[in-house]
Motif scaffolding. Structure first.
Motif, PDB file in Angstrom:
ATOM      1  N   SER A 398       0.864  -1.179   0.000  1.00  0.00           N
ATOM      2  CA  SER A 398       0.000   0.000   0.000  1.00  0.00           C
ATOM      3  C   SER A 398       0.895   1.222   0.000  1.00  0.00           C
ATOM      4  O   SER A 398       1.755   1.360   0.859  1.00  0.00           O
ATOM      5  CB  SER A 398      -0.893  -0.013   1.252  1.00  0.00           C
ATOM      6  OG  SER A 398      -1.570   1.227   1.398  1.00  0.00           O
ATOM      7  N   GLU A 417      -2.758  12.529  -4.684  1.00  0.00           N
ATOM      8  CA  GLU A 417      -3.355  12.280  -3.380  1.00  0.00           C
ATOM      9  C   GLU A 417      -4.228  11.031  -3.371  1.00  0.00           C
ATOM     10  O   GLU A 417      -5.347  11.027  -2.865  1.00  0.00           O
ATOM     11  CB  GLU A 417      -4.140  13.511  -2.896  1.00  0.00           C
ATOM     12  CG  GLU A 417      -4.212  13.585  -1.374  1.00  0.00           C
ATOM     13  CD  GLU A 417      -4.995  14.791  -0.871  1.00  0.00           C
ATOM     14  OE1 GLU A 417      -4.963  15.843  -1.547  1.00  0.00           O
ATOM     15  OE2 GLU A 417      -5.606  14.679   0.195  1.00  0.00           O
ATOM     16  N   THR A 419      -3.907   6.472  -3.099  1.00  0.00           N
ATOM     17  CA  THR A 419      -3.018   5.355  -2.771  1.00  0.00           C
ATOM     18  C   THR A 419      -3.304   4.213  -3.736  1.00  0.00           C
ATOM     19  O   THR A 419      -4.378   4.139  -4.324  1.00  0.00           O
ATOM     20  CB  THR A 419      -3.257   4.836  -1.340  1.00  0.00           C
ATOM     21  OG1 THR A 419      -4.601   4.376  -1.242  1.00  0.00           O
ATOM     22  CG2 THR A 419      -3.008   5.928  -0.301  1.00  0.00           C
ATOM     23  N   ALA A 457      -7.274   4.034  -3.848  1.00  0.00           N
ATOM     24  CA  ALA A 457      -8.129   4.705  -2.867  1.00  0.00           C
ATOM     25  C   ALA A 457      -8.024   6.197  -3.107  1.00  0.00           C
ATOM     26  O   ALA A 457      -6.933   6.748  -3.193  1.00  0.00           O
ATOM     27  CB  ALA A 457      -7.700   4.355  -1.448  1.00  0.00           C
TER      28      ALA A 457
ATOM     29  N   LYS B 419       1.609  17.016  -0.374  1.00  0.00           N
ATOM     30  CA  LYS B 419       1.058  15.670  -0.190  1.00  0.00           C
ATOM     31  C   LYS B 419       1.968  14.853   0.716  1.00  0.00           C
ATOM     32  O   LYS B 419       3.177  14.837   0.547  1.00  0.00           O
ATOM     33  CB  LYS B 419       0.913  14.961  -1.544  1.00  0.00           C
ATOM     34  CG  LYS B 419       0.062  15.720  -2.558  1.00  0.00           C
ATOM     35  CD  LYS B 419      -1.375  15.896  -2.108  1.00  0.00           C
ATOM     36  CE  LYS B 419      -2.162  16.741  -3.094  1.00  0.00           C
ATOM     37  NZ  LYS B 419      -1.889  18.188  -2.981  1.00  0.00           N
ATOM     38  N   PHE B 420       1.355  14.174   1.691  1.00  0.00           N
ATOM     39  CA  PHE B 420       2.146  13.364   2.607  1.00  0.00           C
ATOM     40  C   PHE B 420       1.474  12.021   2.827  1.00  0.00           C
ATOM     41  O   PHE B 420       0.262  11.878   2.670  1.00  0.00           O
ATOM     42  CB  PHE B 420       2.322  14.089   3.953  1.00  0.00           C
ATOM     43  CG  PHE B 420       1.046  14.205   4.733  1.00  0.00           C
ATOM     44  CD1 PHE B 420       0.184  15.254   4.510  1.00  0.00           C
ATOM     45  CD2 PHE B 420       0.702  13.243   5.676  1.00  0.00           C
ATOM     46  CE1 PHE B 420      -1.013  15.357   5.222  1.00  0.00           C
ATOM     47  CE2 PHE B 420      -0.495  13.330   6.388  1.00  0.00           C
ATOM     48  CZ  PHE B 420      -1.355  14.394   6.156  1.00  0.00           C
ATOM     49  N   VAL B 421       2.269  11.025   3.182  1.00  0.00           N
ATOM     50  CA  VAL B 421       1.744   9.700   3.516  1.00  0.00           C
ATOM     51  C   VAL B 421       2.342   9.248   4.841  1.00  0.00           C
ATOM     52  O   VAL B 421       3.394   9.715   5.249  1.00  0.00           O
ATOM     53  CB  VAL B 421       2.113   8.631   2.456  1.00  0.00           C
ATOM     54  CG1 VAL B 421       1.437   8.914   1.133  1.00  0.00           C
ATOM     55  CG2 VAL B 421       3.616   8.511   2.288  1.00  0.00           C
ATOM     56  N   SER B 423       2.234   5.218   7.004  1.00  0.00           N
ATOM     57  CA  SER B 423       1.624   3.886   6.882  1.00  0.00           C
ATOM     58  C   SER B 423       1.297   3.273   8.230  1.00  0.00           C
ATOM     59  O   SER B 423       2.164   3.123   9.095  1.00  0.00           O
ATOM     60  CB  SER B 423       2.513   2.943   6.081  1.00  0.00           C
ATOM     61  OG  SER B 423       3.809   3.421   6.002  1.00  0.00           O
ATOM     62  N   THR B 443      -1.533   2.526   3.900  1.00  0.00           N
ATOM     63  CA  THR B 443      -0.972   3.871   3.852  1.00  0.00           C
ATOM     64  C   THR B 443      -2.093   4.896   3.898  1.00  0.00           C
ATOM     65  O   THR B 443      -3.135   4.709   3.274  1.00  0.00           O
ATOM     66  CB  THR B 443      -0.150   4.014   2.555  1.00  0.00           C
ATOM     67  OG1 THR B 443       1.015   3.205   2.680  1.00  0.00           O
ATOM     68  CG2 THR B 443       0.277   5.455   2.315  1.00  0.00           C
ATOM     69  N   LEU B 444      -1.902   5.958   4.664  1.00  0.00           N
ATOM     70  CA  LEU B 444      -2.853   7.067   4.704  1.00  0.00           C
ATOM     71  C   LEU B 444      -2.231   8.226   3.940  1.00  0.00           C
ATOM     72  O   LEU B 444      -1.031   8.468   4.061  1.00  0.00           O
ATOM     73  CB  LEU B 444      -3.141   7.492   6.151  1.00  0.00           C
ATOM     74  CG  LEU B 444      -4.208   6.683   6.918  1.00  0.00           C
ATOM     75  CD1 LEU B 444      -3.803   5.232   7.068  1.00  0.00           C
ATOM     76  CD2 LEU B 444      -4.453   7.298   8.291  1.00  0.00           C
ATOM     77  N   ILE B 445      -3.041   8.945   3.176  1.00  0.00           N
ATOM     78  CA  ILE B 445      -2.497  10.059   2.395  1.00  0.00           C
ATOM     79  C   ILE B 445      -3.331  11.324   2.614  1.00  0.00           C
ATOM     80  O   ILE B 445      -4.539  11.260   2.798  1.00  0.00           O
ATOM     81  CB  ILE B 445      -2.398   9.698   0.880  1.00  0.00           C
ATOM     82  CG1 ILE B 445      -1.610  10.767   0.122  1.00  0.00           C
ATOM     83  CG2 ILE B 445      -3.772   9.485   0.252  1.00  0.00           C
ATOM     84  CD1 ILE B 445      -1.099  10.308  -1.238  1.00  0.00           C
ATOM     85  N   GLY B 446      -2.660  12.470   2.634  1.00  0.00           N
ATOM     86  CA  GLY B 446      -3.360  13.737   2.817  1.00  0.00           C
ATOM     87  C   GLY B 446      -2.561  14.890   2.238  1.00  0.00           C
ATOM     88  O   GLY B 446      -1.482  14.689   1.678  1.00  0.00           O
ATOM     89  N   ASN B 447      -3.115  16.084   2.396  1.00  0.00           N
ATOM     90  CA  ASN B 447      -2.469  17.292   1.897  1.00  0.00           C
ATOM     91  C   ASN B 447      -2.130  18.177   3.104  1.00  0.00           C
ATOM     92  O   ASN B 447      -3.025  18.587   3.839  1.00  0.00           O
ATOM     93  CB  ASN B 447      -3.426  18.003   0.933  1.00  0.00           C
ATOM     94  CG  ASN B 447      -2.823  19.266   0.357  1.00  0.00           C
ATOM     95  OD1 ASN B 447      -1.595  19.419   0.335  1.00  0.00           O
ATOM     96  ND2 ASN B 447      -3.659  20.180  -0.082  1.00  0.00           N
ATOM     97  N   THR B 493      -7.804  10.010   3.439  1.00  0.00           N
ATOM     98  CA  THR B 493      -7.878   8.873   2.521  1.00  0.00           C
ATOM     99  C   THR B 493      -7.059   7.701   3.051  1.00  0.00           C
ATOM    100  O   THR B 493      -5.882   7.845   3.352  1.00  0.00           O
ATOM    101  CB  THR B 493      -7.385   9.272   1.119  1.00  0.00           C
ATOM    102  OG1 THR B 493      -8.217  10.333   0.637  1.00  0.00           O
ATOM    103  CG2 THR B 493      -7.454   8.097   0.152  1.00  0.00           C
ATOM    104  N   VAL B 494      -7.730   6.544   3.173  1.00  0.00           N
ATOM    105  CA  VAL B 494      -7.102   5.331   3.683  1.00  0.00           C
ATOM    106  C   VAL B 494      -6.855   4.375   2.513  1.00  0.00           C
ATOM    107  O   VAL B 494      -7.771   4.097   1.744  1.00  0.00           O
ATOM    108  CB  VAL B 494      -8.007   4.656   4.738  1.00  0.00           C
ATOM    109  CG1 VAL B 494      -7.390   3.351   5.229  1.00  0.00           C
ATOM    110  CG2 VAL B 494      -8.263   5.609   5.896  1.00  0.00           C
ATOM    111  N   GLY B 495      -5.622   3.905   2.404  1.00  0.00           N
ATOM    112  CA  GLY B 495      -5.232   3.138   1.224  1.00  0.00           C
ATOM    113  C   GLY B 495      -5.252   1.644   1.379  1.00  0.00           C
ATOM    114  O   GLY B 495      -4.250   0.965   1.187  1.00  0.00           O
TER     115      GLY B 495
END
Lengths: 459, 499
Positions: A398, A417, A419, A457, B419-421, B423, B443-447, B493-495
């Motif tokens: 992931s 933005e 995944t 995602a 943008k950052f992640v 996990s 992984t979680l992603i955001g701004n 956002t959850v990946g």
């Protein structure tokens, strides 16, 4: 510039010196010993908005020692090469070995296994330092300038750079191996920033690197490609959560292939910490997948004449038509698995040898990237991965991503933005297309690949 | 792009042991006696560094001794120690920096390095200020009772205890690897502005990695921690059993994990190490170098609302014993507590000498470097969010459907687009306000400039991490700390791969 001075600073160190460390360790009570010496020098110039920002030039050297007392082992390292420093290196290693446990699998390789690839592997080219200082600065400046001039929307820059480095490694052990090789490296890079009318910024970069100056691309080509890559990210949007085909370009696909590299690392395999442990001889990927590790390819970044334990490097078939043929092993992990070393010992100065790849690559297919894209109605062309989301124990993957959306076979608009996620065990079976464009940007190389079944995602 | 690599752990508490006054003289004496330095030689080197002009020059001497022990399959398989010493010489002229280093500390080589660094400037020679003034500095970590001075057998005992505890936790734990690593870093920084600082910086860490196996199902768990602490820390505060049980618990938990969900949802982050969110989402973006060059998504946002009014974030280099703490930074400047975001409003940047001078702002004492081979730049120390007023259980109860993430692997950020992640290595589904199934790594992603605007609840349970973070920026790694109370983000956002 004091380049010449710096480069000749280590002329006093030779194979005899390194062998003498081994002798000292044997005299101090070791039953076997291995010494490694490394030196290197580096030059770096960074230019930003046309002005020199940093100029760095230096060299360093250090020694590492691994000793064995029967089935016990320990290691030491030092940057102090004085007689006193070496005395401490030797006595420290011997004293430390006494506290470790007896391990039947520990020890140097067998004498008959030592060796080195003969001939010139084209790893060292004197010319990386041949440019006068001003010209090196010009390389960095030209790369950045080409990026800034490429389009009015390139408004800022994280700079342009030129790097050069050389290194030397000498390895000697008490079973008679002694070897030495030198490497060289140079690169030009640019990192421009593109700005949209609303003020949103996107960066990207591009580079060229090689072991010889004459194999480098032009600074202008680097700058223009970097600019093109930053510009194509402008206006990126999020997409909905969905499953579509993903296409990984040759500059990003090696990141996926590296998950396989970590999973065939003997160190992870013998302790069951890999999703590929215990799978030798089994079909673990689609029949179109062949993966090779080759440490002997002249001039490549993963090439060496001998590995970190003094075994000749070799070509190893890792995966052949989807069937797992070999792990990558050093002497210890090979003994643990009752196999033979594949000549993949990687030796830093400190600690016990680990495992490193030679040139690890996925055999190319026949399609062009354009043909691969043309077959996709809706999908994602991945241009960047963010984070390190692979779990090689379970194979779960992931990662943050950005890229370009594929619509009716063509690249339509930038995406960010989001995944991408899946499991390597399934991903390896779902590589539906392989490009013909195998390019060795580094020591891990993978042509364009299309993978089915991964989850994006997003919104 | 900056990234942070840990093997993570939440629920840390800050250690507030006090230590005798900082004795710079002892460290200075070490360098003078052991390496043959003298005031005269240092002044000559600074003079040589400014021989072609320039605004500023400094010399950074470093002497590091490090050792590590590894227990694997219940055997002491590795033992190593090393010494690394050298000097980095920097000359600054306007926005230009010249740098050279040497690991040969003879007068001849030092002067040669100074001449090499001097090439950056092109003007008449300048004179450094005569005489040095020692900076006043606190004493945030011990100088006696360090693990580096402890018997090897005492450290091995720690590892054996970890091995036993992990195996005893559950029969499905099939592999245990425990390691103990420590180092003592001595630094001496002198500059042409007359400043002089010396420091002796200990660091110790215990780590446990396990594999759990149940039929075909194999998982991993890791735990570790430490800081600038004494050996006693591992005997009383964070024992090997603590780390071992935590690693084993995580691995066993993962055996029953379901696929993580995919898409935008409410996310609750637990206290402690999940503070890596702040490190990636805002911390890097507020390092002064990126803002001076206007390459950060946060450039020009000082005074603006960049987070929910419930959010206050600080960087604090002066917490005793923490992994990210320093008596003086790697430019010899005292460290401090710096407010980055106050009630959601962006307050300031993290600076070093160069960015402070060029931007006309105060030096916050965040100039750090990996070693003498590296040029210093603005870096974080310990970055955390202050406690709010919500009870953690109320926060969880408020979520209809979401993710509760309590432990993380690493993170990464693209400074320019924000943008950052990060996990999640231990996370659970929240359904109707209740924690339900554990989920697999995601992984979680955001701004960065947006993510913290969605913080709707902040817990009253601030915790710092257990001392595992290593931050990478421009190829340089430095130890850092993070911390956070339990917080709720209304949208992230959850990946995963699930629905």
């Amino acid at each position: 510039m004091s380049t010449t001075e710096t480069r000749n600073a280590n002329a006093d160190i030779d194979q005899e010196f390194v062998a003498s460390i081994v002798t000292k360790a044997m005299r101090a009570g070791a039953s076997d010993a291995e010494a490694v010496y490394a030196d290197g020098d580096e030059f770096e110039v960074e230019v930003r908005m046309g002005e020199v920002e940093t100029l760095k030039e230096s060299g360093s050297r250090a020694l590492g020692l691994r000793v064995f007392i029967g089935q016990r082992t320990a290691s030491t390292s030092t940057s102090d090469l004085s007689a006193e420093g070496i005395e401490r290196l030797v006595s420290g290693a011997v004293a430390l070995a006494a506290v470790t446990s007896e391990d039947p699998f520990v020890g140097l390789p067998d004498k008959e296994d030592f060796g080195a690839i003969p001939g010139d592997l084209e790893l060292f080219h004197e010319d990386v330092y041949s440019l006068p200082a001003q010209e090196r600065i010009e390389y960095a400046r030209r790369a950045e300038a080409a990026a800034l001039a490429y389009d009015a929307r390139i408004t800022n820059s994280k700079g342009g750079s030129f790097n050069a480095a050389t290194g030397r490694k000498i390895l000697a052990n008490s079973r008679g191996f002694i070897g030495e090789y030198r490497t060289s490296y140079c690169s030009i890079a640019a990192q421009p920033i593109a700005q949209a009318p609303d003020g949103a910024m996107q960066r990207d970069y591009w580079y060229t690197d090689a072991r010889s100056l004459r194999l480098l691309g032009s600074p202008e080509a680097v700058g223009q490609e970097a600019a093109r890559r930053a510009l194509r990210r402008l206006g990126a949007r999020k997409v909905k959560t969905q499953r579509v085909p993903l296409v990984f370009a040759p500059e990003i696909a090696p990141s996926i292939l590296s998950e396989v590299l970590h999973a065939v690392n003997g160190d992870a395999v013998y302790r069951n910490a890999s999703f590929l442990a215990g799978k030798l001889g089994e079909t673990i990927a689609a029949a179109n997948i062949t993966i090779v590790d080759d440490g002997t390819m002249p001039g490549r970044f993963g090439t060496k004449p001998f590995d970190g334990e003094g075994l000749p490097t070799r070509r190893t078939m890792v995966l052949e038509r989807g069937v797992l043929q070999s792990y990558l092993l050093n002497t210890y992990t090979a003994r643990k698995l009752n196999l033979r070393s594949t000549g993949n010992a990687a030796r830093g100065l400190a600690g016990t040898p680990g495992i490193g790849a030679g040139n690890f690559y996925l055999e190319p297919g026949t399609e062009t990237q354009q043909q691969i894209l043309a077959a996709i109605l809706s999908g994602l062309y991945v241009t960047e991965l963010l984070g390190h989301g692979g779990n090689i124990v379970t194979g779960d993957y992931s990662c943050g991503a950005s890229g370009l959306w594929i619509e009716n076979g063509e690249l339509a608009y930038p995406v960010e933005e989001i995944t991408i996620a899946g499991n390597m065990k399934e991903m390896l079976h779902n590589i539906a297309a392989i490009g013909s464009d195998l390019i060795f940007y580094g020591s891990v190389a993978c042509p364009t690949i299309r993978i089915e079944g991964m989850t994006i995602a997003g919104e | 792009m900056p990234r942070t690599v840990p093997s993570a752990q939440p629920n840390g508490t800050s250690n507030t042991t006090s230590h005798p006054a900082n004795d710079m003289r002892a460290t200075r004496q070490f360098f003078y006696e052991r390496l043959g330095l003298s005031d005269r030689l240092l002044e000559r080197c600074l003079g040589e560094a400014l021989s072609a002009g320039g605004d500023y020059a400094d010399l950074y001497f470093e002497y590091v001794t490090a050792s590590s022990l590894g227990l694997d399959e219940s055997l002491v398989k590795s033992a190593s120690q090393g010494i690394s010493a050298g000097c980095g010489i920097r000359v600054v002229s306007g926005e230009r920096t010249g740098y050279a280093y040497t690991d040969d500390l003879s007068a001849e080589r030092l002067l040669r390095a100074a001449r090499t660094a001097a090439y950056i400037a092109s003007g008449p020679a300048k004179q450094p200020i005569a005489g040095f003034t020692e900076a006043a500095a606190p004493s945030l970590y011990p100088i006696a009772g360090l693990s580096v001075d402890a018997e090897v057998s005492a450290k091995l005992e720690l590892l054996q205890r970890a091995d036993r505890a992990a195996r005893a936790y559950d029969a499905r734990i099939v592999q245990v690897r425990a390691s103990f690593a420590d180092e003592l870093r001595r630094i001496l920084v002198v500059a042409s502005d007359g400043s002089f600082a010396a420091d002796t910086q200990p660091m110790a860490r215990c780590n446990v990695f396990v594999i759990a196996k149940d039929g075909e199902n194999i998982t991993r768990g890791t735990s570790g921690g430490g800081g600038r602490v004494m050996m006693n820390f591992f005997l009383t505060e964070k024992t090997p059993e603590h780390f071992a049980v935590e690693a084993a618990r995580q691995a066993v938990l993962q055996l029953s994990a379901v696929a993580a969900p995919a898409g935008e949802m409410e996310v609750v982050l637990g206290p402690g190490w999940p503070g890596i969110l702040l490190h990636e989402a805002v911390g890097h973006g507020l390092e002064a170098d990126f803002n001076r060059k206007k390459t950060s998504a946060f450039a020009g946002l000082i005074g603006q609302q960049v987070a929910s009014p419930k959010v206050t974030v600080v960087d604090n280099g002066v917490i005793p014993n923490r992994r990210g703490s320093l008596n003086v930074d790697d430019e010899g400047s005292p460290t401090q507590e710096t407010v980055l975001i106050e009630n959601g409003v962006l307050k300031g940047y993290l600076s070093d000498k160069l960015s402070a001078r060029l931007m006309g702002i105060a030096d916050t004492g965040n100039g750090r470097r990996e070693s003498y081979q590296h040029i210093p730049m603005p870096r974080m120390t310990n970055t955390y969010m202050l406690s709010g007023e919500d009870a953690p259980e109320d926060i969880l109860r408020s979520v209809k459907r979401g993710l509760y993430a309590v432990n993380f692997g690493g993170g990464q950020v693209d400074i320019t687009n924000g943008k950052f992640v990060f996990s999640a290595s231990e996370a659970y589904l929240i359904e109707d306000g209740k924690i339900t199934a554990p989920v697999k790594n995601a992984t979680l992603i955001g701004n960065g400039p947006e993510a913290l605007k969605y913080v709707s609840m902040v817990g009253n349970d601030l915790a710092l991490d257990e001392g595992v973070g290593t931050c990478g920026k421009a190829g340089q790694s430095v130890p850092v700390g993070v911390g956070m109370p339990t917080i709720k983000l209304d949208k992230m956002t959850v990946g995963g791969t699930g629905n």
